[in-house]
Design a protein around this motif. Sequence first.
Motif, mmCIF file in Angstrom:
data_model
loop_
_atom_site.group_PDB
_atom_site.id
_atom_site.type_symbol
_atom_site.label_atom_id
_atom_site.label_comp_id
_atom_site.label_asym_id
_atom_site.label_seq_id
_atom_site.Cartn_x
_atom_site.Cartn_y
_atom_site.Cartn_z
ATOM 1 N N MET A 1 0.831 -1.206 0.000
ATOM 2 C CA MET A 1 0.000 0.000 0.000
ATOM 3 C C MET A 1 0.865 1.256 0.000
ATOM 4 N N CYS A 2 2.016 1.166 0.677
ATOM 5 C CA CYS A 2 2.875 2.350 0.802
ATOM 6 C C CYS A 2 3.813 2.534 -0.381
ATOM 7 N N VAL A 3 4.028 1.476 -1.173
ATOM 8 C CA VAL A 3 5.110 1.532 -2.157
ATOM 9 C C VAL A 3 4.954 2.674 -3.169
ATOM 10 N N VAL A 4 3.812 2.752 -3.821
ATOM 11 C CA VAL A 4 3.665 3.774 -4.867
ATOM 12 C C VAL A 4 3.793 5.198 -4.312
ATOM 13 N N PRO A 5 3.020 5.539 -3.265
ATOM 14 C CA PRO A 5 3.215 6.890 -2.729
ATOM 15 C C PRO A 5 4.642 7.137 -2.228
ATOM 16 N N LEU A 6 5.227 6.136 -1.611
ATOM 17 C CA LEU A 6 6.580 6.306 -1.074
ATOM 18 C C LEU A 6 7.590 6.574 -2.186
ATOM 19 N N VAL A 7 7.548 5.759 -3.231
ATOM 20 C CA VAL A 7 8.507 5.914 -4.322
ATOM 21 C C VAL A 7 8.311 7.274 -4.990
ATOM 22 N N ALA B 1 0.316 5.322 -14.817
ATOM 23 C CA ALA B 1 1.511 4.672 -14.274
ATOM 24 C C ALA B 1 1.378 4.511 -12.757
ATOM 25 N N LEU B 2 0.894 5.555 -12.100
ATOM 26 C CA LEU B 2 0.706 5.487 -10.646
ATOM 27 C C LEU B 2 -0.353 4.460 -10.284
ATOM 28 N N ALA B 3 -1.459 4.490 -11.035
ATOM 29 C CA ALA B 3 -2.569 3.589 -10.720
ATOM 30 C C ALA B 3 -2.172 2.128 -10.934
ATOM 31 N N GLU B 4 -1.362 1.887 -11.965
ATOM 32 C CA GLU B 4 -0.976 0.502 -12.248
ATOM 33 C C GLU B 4 0.278 0.079 -11.506
ATOM 34 N N THR C 1 8.869 -4.083 -10.052
ATOM 35 C CA THR C 1 9.257 -3.661 -11.400
ATOM 36 C C THR C 1 9.501 -4.864 -12.307
ATOM 37 N N VAL C 2 10.160 -5.898 -11.760
ATOM 38 C CA VAL C 2 10.442 -7.058 -12.615
ATOM 39 C C VAL C 2 9.363 -8.130 -12.516
ATOM 40 N N GLY C 3 8.360 -7.873 -11.676
ATOM 41 C CA GLY C 3 7.270 -8.835 -11.576
ATOM 42 C C GLY C 3 7.602 -10.050 -10.720
#
Length: 425
Positions: free
Chosen positions: A57-63, A148-151, A366-368
């Motif tokens: 949950m935190c990854v996208v906002p954090l990055v 990009a953010l949403a996905e 990123t690499v799945g």
Amino acid sequence: MEKKRLGLALRVLIGLAIGVVVGIIVYSLPSGTLKDKILIDGLFQLIGQVFLRGIMMCVVPLVFVSLVNGAASMGDIKKLGRIGGKTIAFYLATTAIALVIGLVIANVINPGIGLDMGAIETVEVTEREGTSLVQILYEMIPRNPIQALAEGNMLQIIVFAILTGIALTSIGEKGKRVLALFEELNELVMRLVSMVMTIAPIGVFGLVARTFAQTGVAALVPLAKCVLAVYIALALHAILVYGGLLKGLTGLSPVRFYKKFYPAMAVAFSTASSSATLPVTMDLTQNRIGASKEIAAFALPLGATINMDGTAIYQGVAAVFIAQVYGIDLTIGMMATIVLSATLASIGTAGVPGAGSIMLTMVLQTVGLPLEGLGLILGIDRIFDMGRTAMNITGDAVCTTIISKQEGEFDEEIWNSDFDSKEIA
Ligand code: ASP
């Protein structure tokens, strides 16, 4: 705060230890509802997943937020001109080399072979095969940043965030409020992460107990091999890359460098924080090694924020480890993506304990690769963190020393003297 962090690391370690013991006990139980439904796929799965999803949950906002801030701090440095550009180029290049070393060593030691999580767990693996390097490069530019953010398309988010950060500082006064907003958002996201991390001991317990309940003691050997691989790669980087660069570019003796610098490495090792070690790094680099005060004044704080070679090595090894335990073959394209994403991610990795392992989630995404693999290595993160932090700050000091020497601002007298450092208050 430092105390609290240390306490958390210890609690996570205890969570891991209890998870190992409970997991092994459950492993020895006969198959049945209690073992399989109530424990393995019930309780352990629930607490493990709650924790994992909290981190995700935190990854996208954090990055996004931390990279805008990281890039904004580089924007400032750029005003310093050539030396600033040189420092950033040095930092990024050594980080990319560190990743390559990490990936190579991991592929030699194969820490994850022998533990087959893929056979016992079904995780989603995004196939990225067939993607050419050219495609990876141009696809880093998002057609639509919101998408990009949403996905959760990490490379695209990274590129957009870095450009936003640079643009933000270059508009100067007019961008001040947005910049301040991003700094505040950073505080917010960091708080969210630390809220999730409060349940890390229980979460790690769940993930580890589940693994050991399915594999028994077999999981211990790969874990030990993973630690070994990280430390071998760290040592190689210190000797070959830093030693080679010092000798090759400045003629200075790497042995003498390490003799003078090791106290800072010891502090970094014990605090697991580049930021907390900064005063010692500054002191030794200027007063024992003889680097320029001006160059050290911007290169070292910048390095403590954006230059993370040890973290890069760890992320490379961890990615290979997780791929191996899930039986996923990493293609050259996937490895190139790891180098690219982790190098860029290092800009946004804070110099505080555990930051690198949170950023690892981004690299995996990123690499799945399956985030589930994190459970095992998160439990002993402190062991990795101490070594990688020692290497992180060494990279900063090596860069500062080399640039000082090249700019003719190196104090040979200090370098040649054997006196102890004068403490900076
Ligand atoms: N603890 C590291 C540092 O401060 C960052 C990391 O977690 O890798 O440099």
